[in-house]
Design an enzyme around this catalytic site. Structure first.
Site, mmCIF file in Angstrom:
data_model
loop_
_atom_site.group_PDB
_atom_site.id
_atom_site.type_symbol
_atom_site.label_atom_id
_atom_site.label_comp_id
_atom_site.label_asym_id
_atom_site.label_seq_id
_atom_site.Cartn_x
_atom_site.Cartn_y
_atom_site.Cartn_z
ATOM 1 N N GLU A 118 9.224 -2.793 -24.417
ATOM 2 C CA GLU A 118 8.731 -1.756 -23.494
ATOM 3 C C GLU A 118 9.808 -1.193 -22.570
ATOM 4 O O GLU A 118 9.636 -1.140 -21.346
ATOM 5 C CB GLU A 118 7.528 -2.298 -22.703
ATOM 6 C CG GLU A 118 6.417 -2.779 -23.632
ATOM 7 C CD GLU A 118 5.172 -3.302 -22.910
ATOM 8 O OE1 GLU A 118 5.194 -3.466 -21.685
ATOM 9 O OE2 GLU A 118 4.166 -3.533 -23.608
ATOM 10 N N ASN A 165 10.677 -3.162 -29.264
ATOM 11 C CA ASN A 165 9.221 -3.132 -29.472
ATOM 12 C C ASN A 165 8.570 -2.353 -28.333
ATOM 13 O O ASN A 165 8.960 -2.499 -27.172
ATOM 14 C CB ASN A 165 8.738 -4.598 -29.463
ATOM 15 C CG ASN A 165 7.318 -4.802 -29.928
ATOM 16 O OD1 ASN A 165 6.952 -4.395 -31.027
ATOM 17 N ND2 ASN A 165 6.506 -5.463 -29.099
ATOM 18 N N HIS A 219 -1.348 -0.584 -30.092
ATOM 19 C CA HIS A 219 -2.584 -0.823 -29.316
ATOM 20 C C HIS A 219 -3.309 0.516 -29.230
ATOM 21 O O HIS A 219 -3.049 1.325 -28.337
ATOM 22 C CB HIS A 219 -2.252 -1.332 -27.915
ATOM 23 C CG HIS A 219 -1.642 -2.706 -27.912
ATOM 24 N ND1 HIS A 219 -2.351 -3.817 -28.306
ATOM 25 C CD2 HIS A 219 -0.412 -3.139 -27.562
ATOM 26 C CE1 HIS A 219 -1.576 -4.885 -28.198
ATOM 27 N NE2 HIS A 219 -0.393 -4.505 -27.753
ATOM 28 N N GLU A 244 1.418 -5.437 -32.871
ATOM 29 C CA GLU A 244 0.375 -5.953 -31.957
ATOM 30 C C GLU A 244 -0.920 -5.166 -32.123
ATOM 31 O O GLU A 244 -1.571 -4.788 -31.147
ATOM 32 C CB GLU A 244 0.836 -5.842 -30.491
ATOM 33 C CG GLU A 244 2.159 -6.510 -30.210
ATOM 34 C CD GLU A 244 2.577 -6.468 -28.743
ATOM 35 O OE1 GLU A 244 1.739 -6.113 -27.883
ATOM 36 O OE2 GLU A 244 3.741 -6.793 -28.463
ATOM 37 N N ASP A 294 -4.345 -3.540 -32.306
ATOM 38 C CA ASP A 294 -5.779 -3.638 -32.032
ATOM 39 C C ASP A 294 -6.290 -2.223 -31.797
ATOM 40 O O ASP A 294 -5.514 -1.310 -31.488
ATOM 41 C CB ASP A 294 -6.152 -4.605 -30.893
ATOM 42 C CG ASP A 294 -5.345 -4.472 -29.628
ATOM 43 O OD1 ASP A 294 -4.851 -3.361 -29.341
ATOM 44 O OD2 ASP A 294 -5.223 -5.481 -28.901
#
Ligand code: XIL
Length: 345
Positions: free
Chosen positions: A159, A200, A236, A265, A267
């Protein structure tokens, strides 16, 4: 056309399961797992997990059988691994690595440099550049050395950018300048020359200002010979914000730079309550992002951010949202699960 029909069949199967008319998928032992199906494409299909959940035996059974890759949700973060300066604690990370190894699952290391979940000793002090550099180098190299041969990839910096593509003003950026990213990659490479090194981030699935910033940085780092192997797209997603339709093109442009990509990651959250319609749309999105990864040769695998709504981070972080994962809170597969299977077939 064919794919769409398969997906409908999958969705129908899910409805039947939900209605109690058929046994859940994992009851049929002979059915290939998500990992089996992904492996046929030379990809992995993984899940994050977290230490507190590892007392839940039914949870562990699915975690150990359906997936071939594991990411510790918290156990390798700075607050967990170096709770006091120079005092390292591998308990949480090791527990997950050992569990994964027992199931022949590979592990992604997450994460070495991040502005969040830092120990207090680090955030509560004013650092000189010289001292912070030394602290950062020691942290990275001690952790990478500890997990050498045990993780196949590291999220080295997590990030690093803002939504508009400017650098996030983290303690590292403010004290060390943008060069901290190249330094972190070089230090990690020294400590384990074989491990794959990633940057990432979230909201870089579509082509846009933030993913452009990664594209530009990755290109520069490659040109300078900095050891960067891949870009991790957290993925995400949220139904209310729309599907990132440029995902496949975006993956492809990073491939063309000679980089691996991974969905790290995943979702897909929704505003609660979950309805049949929303779960069906979610299923389509899971299938679409699986298709996108399979369509780009250097997209090496997909990791969901835990596999069950029982242990999702979403409800605690996004008020009123949830139901983001392919298994429900009772560990039963949702339409998304069947859609991923169909996409992998
Ligand atoms: C989350 C964990 O899942 C939570 O348990 C924790 O409280 C906060 O962090 N992006 C990341 C992950 O890179 O490390 C975050 O994980 C989710 C967002």
């Amino acid at each position: 056309m064919h794919k769409n029909r398969l997906r409908l069949v999958g969705a129908l199967a899910a409805v039947l399961v939900a209605g109690g008319m058929a046994a859940p998928a994992q009851a049929h032992d002979k059915q290939p797992t998500l990992a089996d199906l992904a492996q046929r494409h030379g990809r992995y299909f993984g899940s994050a997990t977290d230490n507190p959940e590892l007392v839940d035996e039914p949870y562990k059974a699915v975690l150990g059988s359906e997936f071939d890759q594991i990411t510790p949700g918290n156990g390798m973060k700075w607050y967990a691994t170096e709770p006091q300066q120079g005092v390292f604690d591998w308990t949480a990370g090791d527990e997950i690595v050992n569990l994964a190894r027992a199931h022949h699952q590979k592990v992604r290391g997450h994460t070495l440099v991040w502005h969040s979940q830092l120990p207090d000793w680090l955030t509560s002090k004013e650092w000189t550049a010289k001292d912070l550099r030394a602290v950062l180098k020691k942290h990275i190299q001690t952790e990478v050395r500890h997990y050498r041969g045990k993780v196949f990839a590291w999220d080295v910096v997590n990030e690093a950018f803002n939504e508009d593509g400017t650098y996030r003003e983290t303690i590292f950026y403010k004290t060390l300048g943008p060069g901290y990213i190249a330094d972190a990659l070089r230090w990690a490479h020294q400590a384990d020359p074989k491990v794959k090194l990633y940057l990432n981030d979230y909201n870089i699935e579509a082509i846009g200002a933030k993913s452009d910033a990664y594209y530009k940085l990755a290109k520069e780092l490659k040109a300078q010979g900095v050891p960067l192997n891949g870009i991790g797209l957290q993925t995400h997603l949220a139904l209310q914000y729309g599907y990132p339709t440029t995902l496949e093109d975006n993956l492809r442009r990073f491939s063309k730079l000679g980089l691996d990509t991974a969905l790290t990651e995943v979702d897909i959250r929704m505003i609660l309550p979950a309805t049949e319609e929303k779960l069906a749309e979610q299923a389509t999105w899971y299938a679409d992002l699986t298709d996108a990864c399979l369509a780009v040769r250097r997209c090496v695998g997909i990791t969901i951010w835990d596999y069950t709504d029982k242990y999702s981070w979403i409800p605690a972080f996004f008020e009123g949202e949830g139901a983001a994962l392919p298994y429900d809170e009772q560990l039963q597969p949702k339409p998304a699960y069947f859609a991923i299977r169909d996409a992998l077939k």
